[in-house]
Scaffold this active site. Structure first.
Site, mmCIF file in Angstrom:
data_model
loop_
_atom_site.group_PDB
_atom_site.id
_atom_site.type_symbol
_atom_site.label_atom_id
_atom_site.label_comp_id
_atom_site.label_asym_id
_atom_site.label_seq_id
_atom_site.Cartn_x
_atom_site.Cartn_y
_atom_site.Cartn_z
ATOM 1 N N ASP A 128 0.745 -1.169 0.110
ATOM 2 C CA ASP A 128 -0.123 0.000 0.220
ATOM 3 C C ASP A 128 1.070 1.255 0.007
ATOM 4 O O ASP A 128 0.127 2.347 -0.190
ATOM 5 C CB ASP A 128 -0.956 -0.037 1.283
ATOM 6 N N GLY B 156 -2.687 -1.010 -8.340
ATOM 7 C CA GLY B 156 -1.406 -0.043 -8.698
ATOM 8 C C GLY B 156 -0.358 -0.054 -7.676
ATOM 9 O O GLY B 156 0.538 0.560 -7.389
ATOM 10 N N LYS B 157 -0.037 -1.523 -7.225
ATOM 11 C CA LYS B 157 0.908 -1.738 -6.230
ATOM 12 C C LYS B 157 2.036 -2.394 -6.843
ATOM 13 O O LYS B 157 3.337 -2.210 -6.281
ATOM 14 C CB LYS B 157 0.124 -2.620 -5.205
ATOM 15 N N VAL B 158 1.907 -3.451 -7.437
ATOM 16 C CA VAL B 158 2.986 -4.300 -7.956
ATOM 17 C C VAL B 158 3.085 -4.579 -9.429
ATOM 18 O O VAL B 158 1.798 -4.544 -10.058
ATOM 19 C CB VAL B 158 2.817 -5.715 -7.485
#
Length: 355
Positions: A267, A311-313
């Site tokens: 996050d 949109g994290k990894v």
């Protein structure tokens, strides 16, 4: 009242006779087996690709976050994690309180974990008898509850020395590392080495461990005395970890298990965007080693491909390895140790950001 009769003491000693010996990743070269597994299928192939991605992280000199959930530290991987920090293979740690406090700090104070005797109900023992003997069980691993309570009291002592203030878990764990330098019985402790190397450790659910008991005792007594007390600020954890991600730029995740630590570190990318850092890139590399299932919509927090939708990894260099981690981590870490991409990596010392 605890029974201290000779019969009880003898039975307890019998059950706590076999110490868990932590594996040394440097003592064997896993490169040949990792290379062979790359040419296989199923989880072996997944592990081969995961090892390659971890080596890419080290070679790329991106920031590496070690993310720990579950009980592999108690089960024999504790020295692996300490060695990874000691040898600049990890730049920050995000973990459960149990991994850091009940397992590593516990052994840092001189206590041990024990293998359950194989003849005790298939290696697990009679849990009612274990309760009577003050033995705690993690699957087939035993802990002396009376020793674990010594950890509670040590956390209380550290909080009393601080007196009062609102701290992130990172700041409190730093004090734990300092305590081990001064009073510890084991030099090869993750908490101690991280303190010495300025590698920050975050436990976003810090009170869900022996730290919680010690801190509650500290707060109750200070409130009764009309004094201020130490409190742990999980928002500060999130802010500090996000600041590290922003400072780091390119980053990679090596995740053992899942849950809160996994989601917490992922996050940081979203949080950076909320703070206006629109150029904060997704985690470039990600590995998760887990036995969790995806059918409940989770996999102990989202799968790595699913995390991309948030949109994290990034999905270019990501690998799920569905395996019990104590069988996998020693191979992956040994392979990376012997390939030596960690040599010459610059030390990030992210802990100094908050001095």
């Amino acid at each position: 009242m605890t029974d201290h009769s000779p019969e009880r003491s003898n039975r307890k000693a019998e059950l706590l006779a076999n110490v868990v010996e932590h594996i040394d990743m440097k003592s064997f070269d896993a490169r040949p087996i990792i290379e062979a597994m790359e040419k296989m299928s199923f989880s072996s192939r997944d592990l081969g690709r995961a090892a390659k991605i971890y080596n890419m992280m080290l070679e790329d000199e991106c920031a590496v976050f070690l993310v720990l959930a579950g009980s592999t530290s108690a089960g024999g991987c504790m020295d692996v994690y300490a060695d990874m920090v000691k040898n600049n293979m990890v730049d920050a740690v995000v973990a459960t309180g149990a991994s850091i406090v009940d397992m590593d700090f516990f052994e840092g104070l001189g206590f041990k974990h024990y293998q359950a005797p194989l003849d005790e109900a298939g290696g697990n023992g009679d849990d009612n008898e274990l309760r009577d003997l003050y033995i705690d069980r993690i699957y087939d691993t035993f802990i002396d509850e009376e020793e674990l309570q010594a950890v509670d009291h040590t956390i209380y002592e550290i909080a009393e020395q601080i007196g009062e203030g609102v701290l992130s878990s990172r700041a409190f764990i730093k004090e734990m590392g300092k305590y081990l330098v001064e009073h510890g019985k084991k030099e090869h402790s993750l908490v101690r080495i991280a303190y010495e190397k300025d590698v920050p450790i975050f436990c976003p659910a810090f009170s869900d461990s022996s730290a919680g008991f010690g801190l509650v005792k500290h707060q109750v007594e200070r409130i009764k005395a009309g004094k201020g007390y130490v409190a742990i600020d999980s928002v500060a954890d999130f802010r500090e970890l996000t600041m590290i991600k922003i400072e780091a730029g390119a980053s990679g995740l090596l995740m053992v298990g899942g849950g809160v630590p996994k989601n917490f570190v992922q996050d940081t990318v979203v949080c950076a965007e909320i703070l206006g850092y629109d150029d904060c890139e997704m985690h470039k590399y990600a590995i998760q080693i887990t036995v969790a299932d995806t059918r409940d919509g989770a996999c102990s927090s989202s799968t790595l491909k699913e995390a991309s939708s948030w949109g994290k990894v990034s999905t270019t260099y990501e690998q799920m390895v569905f395996a019990e981690a104590s069988t996998v981590i020693p191979l992956l870490a040994s392979d990376a140790w012997h390939r030596e991409h960690w040599k010459g990596r610059k030390e990030r010392r992210f802990g100094k950001m908050f001095d």
